[in-house]
Design a protein around this motif. Structure first.
Motif, PDB file in Angstrom:
ATOM      1  N   TRP A  95       0.978  -0.969   0.005  1.00  0.00           N
ATOM      2  CA  TRP A  95      -0.753  -0.034  -0.362  1.00  0.00           C
ATOM      3  C   TRP A  95       0.792   1.226   0.038  1.00  0.00           C
ATOM      4  N   ILE A  96       2.217   1.564   0.570  1.00  0.00           N
ATOM      5  CA  ILE A  96       2.524   2.326   0.728  1.00  0.00           C
ATOM      6  C   ILE A  96       4.038   2.108  -0.396  1.00  0.00           C
ATOM      7  N   ILE A  97       3.899   1.463  -1.080  1.00  0.00           N
ATOM      8  CA  ILE A  97       4.370   0.830  -2.153  1.00  0.00           C
ATOM      9  C   ILE A  97       3.801   2.110  -3.641  1.00  0.00           C
ATOM     10  N   LYS A  98       2.538   1.659  -2.997  1.00  0.00           N
ATOM     11  CA  LYS A  98       1.588   2.368  -3.927  1.00  0.00           C
ATOM     12  C   LYS A  98       1.781   4.046  -4.561  1.00  0.00           C
ATOM     13  N   GLN A  99       1.147   4.123  -2.884  1.00  0.00           N
ATOM     14  CA  GLN A  99       1.380   5.617  -2.599  1.00  0.00           C
ATOM     15  C   GLN A  99       2.666   6.422  -3.469  1.00  0.00           C
ATOM     16  N   VAL A 100       3.750   6.170  -2.917  1.00  0.00           N
ATOM     17  CA  VAL A 100       5.294   7.384  -3.070  1.00  0.00           C
ATOM     18  C   VAL A 100       4.673   6.742  -5.196  1.00  0.00           C
ATOM     19  N   LEU A 101       4.401   5.668  -5.316  1.00  0.00           N
ATOM     20  CA  LEU A 101       4.927   5.347  -6.668  1.00  0.00           C
ATOM     21  C   LEU A 101       4.254   6.435  -7.435  1.00  0.00           C
ATOM     22  N   ASP A 102       2.660   6.757  -6.748  1.00  0.00           N
ATOM     23  CA  ASP A 102       1.874   7.794  -7.264  1.00  0.00           C
ATOM     24  C   ASP A 102       1.965   8.814  -7.181  1.00  0.00           C
TER      25      ASP A 102
ATOM     26  N   THR B 137       5.041   2.401 -19.934  1.00  0.00           N
ATOM     27  CA  THR B 137       6.581   2.733 -19.789  1.00  0.00           C
ATOM     28  C   THR B 137       6.610   2.993 -18.407  1.00  0.00           C
ATOM     29  N   ALA B 138       5.858   2.770 -17.461  1.00  0.00           N
ATOM     30  CA  ALA B 138       6.598   3.282 -16.596  1.00  0.00           C
ATOM     31  C   ALA B 138       7.208   1.779 -15.605  1.00  0.00           C
ATOM     32  N   ASN B 139       7.605   0.252 -15.731  1.00  0.00           N
ATOM     33  CA  ASN B 139       7.994  -0.530 -15.346  1.00  0.00           C
ATOM     34  C   ASN B 139       9.488  -0.463 -14.965  1.00  0.00           C
ATOM     35  N   ASP B 140      10.128  -0.450 -16.367  1.00  0.00           N
ATOM     36  CA  ASP B 140      11.232   0.087 -16.835  1.00  0.00           C
ATOM     37  C   ASP B 140      12.445   1.047 -16.198  1.00  0.00           C
ATOM     38  N   GLN B 141      11.264   2.034 -15.548  1.00  0.00           N
ATOM     39  CA  GLN B 141      12.132   2.951 -15.199  1.00  0.00           C
ATOM     40  C   GLN B 141      12.306   3.309 -13.560  1.00  0.00           C
ATOM     41  N   ILE B 142      11.510   2.087 -13.290  1.00  0.00           N
ATOM     42  CA  ILE B 142      11.274   2.327 -11.643  1.00  0.00           C
ATOM     43  C   ILE B 142      12.511   1.088 -10.864  1.00  0.00           C
ATOM     44  N   CYS B 143      13.406   1.966  -9.718  1.00  0.00           N
ATOM     45  CA  CYS B 143      14.425   1.568  -9.601  1.00  0.00           C
ATOM     46  C   CYS B 143      14.515   1.041  -8.169  1.00  0.00           C
ATOM     47  N   LEU B 144      14.262  -0.372  -7.453  1.00  0.00           N
ATOM     48  CA  LEU B 144      14.184  -1.057  -6.084  1.00  0.00           C
ATOM     49  C   LEU B 144      15.643  -1.151  -5.641  1.00  0.00           C
TER      50      LEU B 144
ATOM     51  N   GLY C  25      -1.147  -1.375  -8.113  1.00  0.00           N
ATOM     52  CA  GLY C  25      -1.998  -1.217  -8.780  1.00  0.00           C
ATOM     53  C   GLY C  25      -2.628  -0.204  -9.828  1.00  0.00           C
ATOM     54  N   VAL C  26      -2.973   0.279 -11.129  1.00  0.00           N
ATOM     55  CA  VAL C  26      -3.476   0.725 -12.251  1.00  0.00           C
ATOM     56  C   VAL C  26      -4.056   2.421 -11.512  1.00  0.00           C
ATOM     57  N   GLY C  27      -3.550   2.718 -11.567  1.00  0.00           N
ATOM     58  CA  GLY C  27      -4.419   4.417 -11.044  1.00  0.00           C
ATOM     59  C   GLY C  27      -3.801   5.254 -11.534  1.00  0.00           C
ATOM     60  N   TYR C  28      -2.619   4.850 -12.184  1.00  0.00           N
ATOM     61  CA  TYR C  28      -1.986   6.688 -12.682  1.00  0.00           C
ATOM     62  C   TYR C  28      -2.897   7.530 -13.764  1.00  0.00           C
ATOM     63  N   ALA C  29      -3.803   7.156 -13.696  1.00  0.00           N
ATOM     64  CA  ALA C  29      -4.879   8.400 -15.019  1.00  0.00           C
ATOM     65  C   ALA C  29      -4.801   9.460 -13.945  1.00  0.00           C
ATOM     66  N   VAL C  30      -5.674   9.604 -12.432  1.00  0.00           N
ATOM     67  CA  VAL C  30      -4.880  10.805 -11.972  1.00  0.00           C
ATOM     68  C   VAL C  30      -4.048  10.906 -10.946  1.00  0.00           C
ATOM     69  N   GLY C  31      -2.919  10.520 -11.154  1.00  0.00           N
ATOM     70  CA  GLY C  31      -1.691  10.353 -10.207  1.00  0.00           C
ATOM     71  C   GLY C  31      -0.764  11.862 -10.783  1.00  0.00           C
ATOM     72  N   ARG C  32      -0.194  11.758  -9.883  1.00  0.00           N
ATOM     73  CA  ARG C  32       0.765  12.983 -10.511  1.00  0.00           C
ATOM     74  C   ARG C  32       1.882  13.059 -11.128  1.00  0.00           C
ATOM     75  N   VAL C  33       1.746  10.921 -10.952  1.00  0.00           N
ATOM     76  CA  VAL C  33       3.177  10.455 -11.005  1.00  0.00           C
ATOM     77  C   VAL C  33       2.670  10.443 -13.491  1.00  0.00           C
ATOM     78  N   SER C  34       1.475  10.810 -13.026  1.00  0.00           N
ATOM     79  CA  SER C  34       1.685  10.886 -15.193  1.00  0.00           C
ATOM     80  C   SER C  34       0.803  12.113 -15.070  1.00  0.00           C
ATOM     81  N   ASN C  35       1.162  12.908 -14.124  1.00  0.00           N
ATOM     82  CA  ASN C  35       0.611  14.820 -14.963  1.00  0.00           C
ATOM     83  C   ASN C  35      -0.650  14.747 -14.722  1.00  0.00           C
ATOM     84  N   PHE C  36      -0.884  13.205 -14.105  1.00  0.00           N
ATOM     85  CA  PHE C  36      -2.922  13.821 -13.898  1.00  0.00           C
ATOM     86  C   PHE C  36      -3.443  13.232 -14.712  1.00  0.00           C
ATOM     87  N   GLY C  37      -2.818  12.370 -15.759  1.00  0.00           N
ATOM     88  CA  GLY C  37      -3.547  11.226 -16.598  1.00  0.00           C
ATOM     89  C   GLY C  37      -3.108  12.478 -18.216  1.00  0.00           C
TER      90      GLY C  37
END
Length: 258
Positions: free
Chosen positions: A80-87, A140-147, A120-132
């Motif tokens: 849940w917290i990983i989802k939030q920080v990514l979004d 393209t997101a997966n390749d740019q995540i660094c764990l 969770g696929v919620g990027y359409a309403v998130g800051r991460v995608s400039n709000f859709g």
């Protein structure tokens, strides 16, 4: 428009060594000040600092456009917290207290969209995608995540080789304070036995092909860590920088009272 290039991940993959600063003050104003200091990366600490998702977001906004790459340490390795920080736009996540390869695999899945993961696929309403407005973010997101995962207790150290074998883990960070406590050296991370253990772990991480990381303000330990193969090294902490400068200024003039 694709997900932004993760310059931190790219630099690590190219074998570069990157120096950072730990941010625990939990304020966007401080993050904005440090953004111009010249660090390669700045870590927003959600584990031992009074941060929540809103203050993390505010610091991400403050660091937008900075040459210092933002990393967020979540308080715990929960989906849940990983989802939030990514979004809210985080691309590089540091997870504390990782003890097993199974845990590391779960974290990899939490950082990636299906079918590769469980994010969770919620990027359409998130800051991460400039709000859709970033139409191609999802594919393209997966390749740019660094764990990055932290190994910082005896169990994690015992399972280090298995954790290093997990695909999708980009780097392993050794936590000197917690590791020392777990091994019976609470508050003694500079003890020769602990230094030998820490440097051996860094060497093993480096030899595995993963990036090794550590936090220490001690110049000698920084150099020893670099010699052992560390490639993302936090060399300062915002609270210590402020406190040490303040104490120095106060002591300089306290002795001149009439």
């Amino acid at each position: 428009m694709p997900a932004p290039l993760n310059t931190f991940k790219k630099s690590l993959a190219e074998g570069q060594t990157l120096f950072g600063c730990w941010m625990s003050i939990a304020e966007g104003y401080t993050a904005e000040i440090l953004s111009g200091a010249g660090f390669d990366w700045l870590l927003i600490d959600g584990e031992h600092s009074p941060n929540d998702i809103r203050s993390i977001r505010d610091q991400m906004v403050a660091l937008k456009g900075s040459a210092s790459h933002p990393i967020v340490r979540v308080p715990v390795g929960e989906t849940w917290i990983i989802k939030q920080v990514l979004d809210v736009g985080v691309q590089t996540v540091l997870v504390p207290m990782v003890e097993t390869a199974a845990q590391a695999r779960d974290l990899v899945r939490a950082c990636h969209y299906p079918p590769d993961g469980t994010r969770g696929v919620g990027y359409a309403v998130g800051r991460v995608s400039n709000f859709g407005q970033m139409e191609n973010y999802g594919p393209t997101a997966n390749d740019q995540i660094c764990l990055l995962v932290q190994v910082e207790n005896k169990t994690g150290l015992d399972n280090l080789d298995e954790i290093l074998a997990v695909e999708g883990v980009d780097g392993v960070f050794i936590g000197p304070a917690d590791l020392s406590a777990s091994l019976g050296y609470l508050g003694q991370s500079m003890h020769p036995d602990m230094q030998a253990t820490i440097m051996d772990a860094l060497q093993r991480i480096d030899q595995s092909g993963k990036a090794a990381g550590i936090l220490t303000p001690d110049d000698a330990m920084i150099q020893a860590s670099l010699d052992a193969g560390a490639r993302f090294v936090a060399v300062a902490m915002d609270i210590a920088l402020l406190l040490n400068a303040a104490k120095s200024a106060a002591s300089k003039w306290q002795g001149r009272k009439s």
